[in-house]
Motif scaffolding. Structure first.
Motif, short mmCIF file in Angstrom:
data_model
loop_
_atom_site.label_atom_id
_atom_site.label_comp_id
_atom_site.label_asym_id
_atom_site.label_seq_id
_atom_site.Cartn_x
_atom_site.Cartn_y
_atom_site.Cartn_z
N VAL A 90 0.88 -1.17 0.00
CA VAL A 90 0.00 0.00 0.00
C VAL A 90 0.91 1.22 0.00
O VAL A 90 1.74 1.38 0.90
CB VAL A 90 -0.93 0.02 1.23
CG1 VAL A 90 -1.71 1.33 1.28
CG2 VAL A 90 -1.89 -1.17 1.19
N ARG A 124 -3.94 7.60 0.04
CA ARG A 124 -3.42 6.25 -0.16
C ARG A 124 -3.81 5.81 -1.57
O ARG A 124 -4.84 6.25 -2.11
CB ARG A 124 -3.95 5.29 0.90
CG ARG A 124 -5.42 5.00 0.84
CD ARG A 124 -5.89 4.14 2.03
NE ARG A 124 -7.20 3.58 1.80
CZ ARG A 124 -8.34 4.24 1.99
NH1 ARG A 124 -8.30 5.49 2.43
NH2 ARG A 124 -9.50 3.66 1.75
N ASP A 181 -4.32 2.63 -2.61
CA ASP A 181 -5.00 1.33 -2.63
C ASP A 181 -6.29 1.45 -1.82
O ASP A 181 -6.32 2.14 -0.79
CB ASP A 181 -4.09 0.25 -2.03
CG ASP A 181 -4.66 -1.15 -2.18
OD1 ASP A 181 -4.26 -1.85 -3.12
OD2 ASP A 181 -5.51 -1.54 -1.36
N HIS A 182 -7.33 0.75 -2.26
CA HIS A 182 -8.64 0.91 -1.63
C HIS A 182 -8.73 0.35 -0.22
O HIS A 182 -9.59 0.76 0.56
CB HIS A 182 -9.72 0.22 -2.48
CG HIS A 182 -9.64 -1.28 -2.44
ND1 HIS A 182 -8.77 -1.99 -3.24
CD2 HIS A 182 -10.27 -2.21 -1.67
CE1 HIS A 182 -8.89 -3.28 -2.99
NE2 HIS A 182 -9.79 -3.43 -2.04
N ARG A 183 -7.84 -0.58 0.13
CA ARG A 183 -7.95 -1.20 1.45
C ARG A 183 -7.64 -0.19 2.55
O ARG A 183 -6.75 0.65 2.42
CB ARG A 183 -7.05 -2.43 1.56
CG ARG A 183 -5.58 -2.15 1.65
CD ARG A 183 -4.78 -3.44 1.57
NE ARG A 183 -4.81 -3.97 0.23
CZ ARG A 183 -4.72 -5.26 -0.08
NH1 ARG A 183 -4.58 -6.15 0.86
NH2 ARG A 183 -4.77 -5.67 -1.33
N GLU A 184 -8.41 -0.27 3.62
CA GLU A 184 -8.21 0.62 4.75
C GLU A 184 -7.38 -0.10 5.80
O GLU A 184 -7.71 -1.21 6.21
CB GLU A 184 -9.55 1.06 5.33
CG GLU A 184 -10.38 1.88 4.36
CD GLU A 184 -11.66 2.40 4.99
OE1 GLU A 184 -11.84 2.21 6.21
OE2 GLU A 184 -12.49 2.98 4.26
N LEU A 239 -8.65 7.76 -0.02
CA LEU A 239 -8.23 7.11 -1.25
C LEU A 239 -7.97 8.18 -2.30
O LEU A 239 -8.74 9.15 -2.42
CB LEU A 239 -9.32 6.13 -1.72
CG LEU A 239 -9.03 5.29 -2.96
CD1 LEU A 239 -7.81 4.40 -2.74
CD2 LEU A 239 -10.25 4.44 -3.30
N LYS A 250 -8.28 8.45 -5.55
CA LYS A 250 -9.29 8.78 -6.55
C LYS A 250 -10.44 9.58 -5.95
O LYS A 250 -11.03 10.44 -6.62
CB LYS A 250 -9.80 7.51 -7.24
CG LYS A 250 -10.76 6.65 -6.44
CD LYS A 250 -11.32 5.55 -7.34
CE LYS A 250 -12.42 4.76 -6.64
NZ LYS A 250 -13.00 3.74 -7.54
N ASP A 251 -10.75 9.32 -4.67
CA ASP A 251 -11.81 10.09 -4.01
C ASP A 251 -11.33 11.51 -3.69
O ASP A 251 -12.05 12.48 -3.92
CB ASP A 251 -12.24 9.38 -2.72
CG ASP A 251 -12.87 8.03 -2.97
OD1 ASP A 251 -13.41 7.82 -4.09
OD2 ASP A 251 -12.82 7.17 -2.08
N ASP A 294 -7.85 3.76 -11.06
CA ASP A 294 -7.64 2.45 -10.43
C ASP A 294 -6.65 2.53 -9.28
O ASP A 294 -5.86 3.47 -9.18
CB ASP A 294 -7.10 1.45 -11.45
CG ASP A 294 -8.19 0.91 -12.36
OD1 ASP A 294 -9.37 1.10 -12.03
OD2 ASP A 294 -7.86 0.30 -13.39
N ASP A 295 -6.69 1.48 -8.44
CA ASP A 295 -5.66 1.31 -7.41
C ASP A 295 -4.30 1.20 -8.07
O ASP A 295 -4.17 0.67 -9.20
CB ASP A 295 -5.91 0.04 -6.60
CG ASP A 295 -7.06 0.18 -5.61
OD1 ASP A 295 -7.65 1.26 -5.54
OD2 ASP A 295 -7.36 -0.80 -4.93
N HIS A 305 -2.89 -10.76 -0.86
CA HIS A 305 -3.83 -10.65 -1.98
C HIS A 305 -3.69 -11.92 -2.81
O HIS A 305 -2.82 -12.02 -3.67
CB HIS A 305 -3.51 -9.42 -2.82
CG HIS A 305 -4.43 -9.24 -3.99
ND1 HIS A 305 -4.11 -8.47 -5.08
CD2 HIS A 305 -5.68 -9.73 -4.23
CE1 HIS A 305 -5.12 -8.49 -5.95
NE2 HIS A 305 -6.08 -9.26 -5.46
#
Length: 328
Positions: free
Chosen positions: A131, A226, A228-231, A240, A242-243, A251-252, A298
């Motif tokens: 990450v 960050r 990557d989407h994982r928190e 995130l 992109k947000d 994309d991540d 993953h």
């Protein structure tokens, strides 16, 4: 009549031979491994990937009662180790823990690569991802929108550092998507890049949590987003990318590792490996130890890993062409 009997006998013999061959293949996959397995890592000792490979090898050795030996083969931008695996016998006794550049990026960086990432390897499972964070000095932009505003107000004035090709690509993809003119400054590695950030040589970096979090906790660096989407707890409250940037389709972005065997390795052995690896890596104790070194678990099926590699190639190929990067 004699010819008919002869044909029947031949047919029965062929069927019996095929049945025996199938049973032998099944038995060999069931009994495998009966001797030590070599796990080639295309990076040197001491890295997060090396720690993860040795953790997996140790657990596999315990389950099989056979040594799984990690064989570090660094050099040639991971080509040396990959070539050794591509040429190895497809019997399940030579495996490779490969980084993303080995299986995706190198094919776009070299005109004559001595292996084909899609035709020379049998994917087994993805294993881990890092990450990464977009980080600035403590006195830098307060958030991603502030960074975007500064970059657009002074095109070409801000710069970012990168010590790996992935860090450079992360920056390139985000800056292009957000229409930002931010210059790239190359470094020899990630530690040197973060030192450049602290010294004021660069304004922002894309760095893994292992490198960035201690500096964030020390108040020297601020994580803006960050990738990557994982928190994860150590990045609580960090949005995130992109947000934060308002890029819904972004994309991540992560460095990832995956386990492969030489092409032609029996599918029964590949499937057995997949079951073992997925079981081991998703054990809570193993996950905790892996995350401590920056590797977030993953896993996948072999087919999912193939699809993932093709997705990554479709993304990184045009980005590398756009940058004009090549090593030969």
């Amino acid at each position: 009549m004699m010819r008919l009997k002869l044909r029947l006998l031949v047919a029965i013999g062929v069927a019996a031979a095929l049945s025996v061959a199938a049973n032998i293949r099944s038995a060999s996959a069931e009994d495998w491994p009966t001797r030590p397995v070599r796990l080639i890592l295309t990076l040197g000792p001491g890295s997060g990937a090396d720690i993860g490979a040795r953790l997996l090898a140790d657990k596999l050795s315990q389950r099989w009662g056979q040594p799984v030996i990690v064989d570090n083969r660094p050099g040639g931008n991971t080509i040396i180790g990959a070539q050794a695996v591509a040429r190895a016998a497809p019997d399940g006794y030579t495996l490779m823990m490969a980084i993303d550049s080995t299986l995706v990026m190198n094919q776009f960086l070299y005109k004559s690569l001595p292996y084909d990432p899609f035709n020379d390897f049998a994917p087994i499972s993805l294993t881990t991802q890092t990450v990464s964070v977009l980080a600035v000095r403590a006195d830098g932009p307060k958030d991603v929108q502030d960074l975007i505003a500064r970059a657009r107000a002074s095109p070409g004035k801000l710069n970012f550092g990168g010590g790996t090709i992935t860090a450079q690509l992360m920056g390139h993809l985000f800056h292009k998507a957000a229409d930002l003119d931010i210059l790239y400054v190359p470094f020899k590695g990630t530690p040197e890049t973060t030192q450049g950030l602290l010294a004021g040589s660069v304004d922002l970096v894309y760095a893994s949590t292992v490198i960035a979090v201690p500096l964030i906790k020390g108040g020297q660096v601020r994580a803006l987003a960050r990738l990557d989407h994982r928190e994860i707890p150590m990045l609580a409250g960090v949005p995130l990318l992109k947000d934060a940037a308002g890029l819904a389709d972004f994309d991540d972005l992560a460095v990832w590792l995956g386990l492969v065997a030489p092409k032609g390795t029996p599918r029964a052995i590949v499937d057995k490996l997949n079951r073992e690896v997925v079981r081991i890596l998703n054990d809570p104790v193993v996950k905790q130890r892996s995350e401590a070194s920056g590797g977030y678990i993953h896993t996948s099926t072999p087919d999912e890993m193939t699809a993932f590699m093709r997705h990554e190639a479709a993304r990184w190929g045009p980005a590398l062409k756009d940058l004009g990067l090549h090593y030969d």
